[in-house]
Design a protein around this motif. Structure first.
Motif, mmCIF file in Angstrom:
data_model
loop_
_atom_site.group_PDB
_atom_site.id
_atom_site.type_symbol
_atom_site.label_atom_id
_atom_site.label_comp_id
_atom_site.label_asym_id
_atom_site.label_seq_id
_atom_site.Cartn_x
_atom_site.Cartn_y
_atom_site.Cartn_z
ATOM 1 N N GLY A 111 0.807 -1.219 0.000
ATOM 2 C CA GLY A 111 0.000 0.000 0.000
ATOM 3 C C GLY A 111 0.838 1.266 0.000
ATOM 4 N N SER A 112 2.164 1.111 0.120
ATOM 5 C CA SER A 112 3.021 2.299 0.160
ATOM 6 C C SER A 112 3.099 2.968 -1.214
ATOM 7 C CB SER A 112 4.436 1.918 0.617
ATOM 8 O OG SER A 112 4.996 0.965 -0.263
ATOM 9 N N GLY A 113 2.763 2.194 -2.260
ATOM 10 C CA GLY A 113 2.845 2.734 -3.616
ATOM 11 C C GLY A 113 4.035 2.136 -4.368
ATOM 12 N N LYS A 114 4.517 1.020 -3.876
ATOM 13 C CA LYS A 114 5.735 0.404 -4.410
ATOM 14 C C LYS A 114 5.596 0.016 -5.888
ATOM 15 C CE LYS A 114 6.589 -3.184 -2.100
ATOM 16 N NZ LYS A 114 6.148 -4.130 -3.122
ATOM 17 N N THR A 115 4.527 -0.706 -6.208
ATOM 18 C CA THR A 115 4.361 -1.180 -7.590
ATOM 19 C C THR A 115 4.174 -0.001 -8.551
ATOM 20 O OG1 THR A 115 3.404 -3.185 -6.704
ATOM 21 C CG2 THR A 115 3.037 -2.782 -9.034
ATOM 22 N N THR A 116 3.347 0.951 -8.139
ATOM 23 C CA THR A 116 3.134 2.151 -8.960
ATOM 24 C C THR A 116 4.467 2.866 -9.179
ATOM 25 O OG1 THR A 116 1.030 2.401 -7.801
ATOM 26 C CG2 THR A 116 1.759 4.293 -9.078
ATOM 27 N N GLN A 147 -1.346 -6.554 -11.331
ATOM 28 C CA GLN A 147 -1.214 -5.096 -11.222
ATOM 29 C C GLN A 147 0.048 -4.601 -11.933
ATOM 30 O OE1 GLN A 147 -0.726 -3.559 -7.267
ATOM 31 N NE2 GLN A 147 -0.632 -1.464 -8.016
ATOM 32 N N LYS A 249 2.867 9.774 -2.323
ATOM 33 C CA LYS A 249 1.627 10.435 -1.862
ATOM 34 C C LYS A 249 1.900 11.807 -1.262
ATOM 35 C CE LYS A 249 -0.079 5.803 -1.169
ATOM 36 N NZ LYS A 249 -0.885 4.842 -0.464
ATOM 37 N N ASP A 251 1.223 14.350 -2.614
ATOM 38 C CA ASP A 251 0.132 15.212 -3.074
ATOM 39 C C ASP A 251 -1.016 15.195 -2.076
ATOM 40 O OD1 ASP A 251 0.197 12.440 -3.966
ATOM 41 O OD2 ASP A 251 -1.785 12.811 -4.805
ATOM 42 N N GLY A 274 6.687 10.907 -5.082
ATOM 43 C CA GLY A 274 5.471 10.605 -5.848
ATOM 44 C C GLY A 274 4.437 11.662 -5.533
ATOM 45 N N GLY A 276 1.179 11.752 -7.145
ATOM 46 C CA GLY A 276 -0.135 11.404 -7.683
ATOM 47 C C GLY A 276 -0.127 9.989 -8.226
ATOM 48 N N GLU A 277 -1.280 9.555 -8.717
ATOM 49 C CA GLU A 277 -1.396 8.169 -9.173
ATOM 50 C C GLU A 277 -0.903 7.982 -10.608
ATOM 51 O OE1 GLU A 277 -4.730 5.828 -7.722
ATOM 52 O OE2 GLU A 277 -5.636 7.695 -7.031
#
Ligand code: GDP
Length: 296
Positions: A111-116, A147, A249, A251, A274, A276-277
């Motif tokens: 959920g930290s945004g690792k894959t993104t 994902q 995140k 943002d 990071g 944004g998505e």
């Protein structure tokens, strides 16, 4: 950007001090208190803020300054040096260079945004002329491969993973070997994240790292976790040889202090943030422009 807000508060405190008719102990104390308040409000942990204040006070000894010395300048410089010290661990991180196979491993909680972030990082370097590829060594979370595959396909970046293999080390080694043969010069390995720091996660991370020998381990941290940042970053640093941090995140509700804590805990620089998505919501983080702005 949230760090800019923190920078703005510090710059305001410095400018108020500068505008005082006489710079005495009271003016210095007010200025330092204002800076400490801004840091605490930005979620920098108390111990760090206390150290910042003590360090500045040690450098700025008003009584010992000769008459005619520019006290304002000395205080400003001491504050700027201390903020720079917080953000800059003093050793630059490994940066991929063209013409050789660079291997980068991403670690962080689920959920930290690792894959993104893996995809953003790959896309950023492709725009710089690299030939990146993504390997999904997350066999823990159902849907992790899908994902990564979706992100990679959208960004047109080659990827490797498996729906059936449960051994992350095997997948990582296979993927890295395959992309090395294909002459990819930036191979990015995404590892499992769990909900919390747990022994099994760290052991798996260690094994993937030992088997693939990455040039750089990047710790991805959600910037909005506030005061929890230091302990989380430290736990990752103790189990993997983290060499750089990406804070995501920024943002949202993040206040910037998390980034400062992650640097302090890992003694590694923040290299990107990071914002944004979207794949392009990704900024290089540089300490000097941030610190220069403090002086207005
Ligand atoms: P992972 O479990 O660590 O791999 O995390 P994911 O890459 O699946 O990201 C978790 C969620 O955070 C997703 O909904 C992402 O779109 C979102 N996300 C990732 N980075 C950012 C960011 O910088 N800003 C915002 N607002 N959302 C982000």
């Amino acid at each position: 950007m949230v760090l800019a807000e923190l920078g703005g508060s510090i710059a305001r405190a410095l400018s108020r001090m500068s505008n005082a008719t006489v710079v005495d102990e009271k003016v210095l104390a007010d200025c330092l208190n204002e800076i400490c308040r801004a840091l605490l409000q930005a979620d920098v942990r108390f111990e760090t803020v206390r150290d910042v204040k003590a360090n500045i006070k040690r450098v700025v000894n008003l009584d010992a300054l000769a008459a005619g010395t520019n006290k304002r300048r000395i205080i400003q410089q001491a504050v700027v040096d201390e903020i720079r010290r917080m953000l800059d661990p003093g050793k630059p991180s490994f940066t991929p260079s063209k013409g050789k196979p660079n291997l980068v491993m991403f670690v962080g909680l689920q959920g930290s945004g690792k894959t993104t972030t893996c995809t953003k990082y790959a896309d950023y370097h492709r725009r710089k002329g690299f030939n990146p590829a993504l390997v999904c060594a997350d066999t823990f979370r159902a849907g992790a491969f899908d994902q990564l595959k979706q992100n990679a396909t959208k960004a047109k970046i080659p990827f490797y993973g498996s729906y059936t293999e449960s051994d992350p080390v095997k997948i990582a080694v296979e993927g890295v070997d395959m992309f090395r043969k294909e002459k990819c010069d930036l191979i990015i390995v995404d590892t499992s994240g769990r909900h919390k720091q747990e022994a099994a996660l760290f052991e798996e991370m260690r094994q993937v790292s030992e088997a693939t020998k990455p040039d750089l381990v990047i710790f991805v941290m959600d910037g909005s976790i506030g005061q929890a940042a230091f302990d989380q970053a430290q736990a990752f640093k103790q189990s993997a040889s983290v060499g750089a941090v990406i804070v995501t995140k920024m943002d949202g509700h993040a206040k910037g202090g998390g980034a400062l804590s992650a640097v302090a805990a890992t003694k590694s620089p923040v290299i990107f943030i990071g914002t944004g998505e979207h794949i392009l919501d990704f900024e290089v983080f540089e300490v000097n422009p941030f610190v220069s702005r403090l002086l207005g």
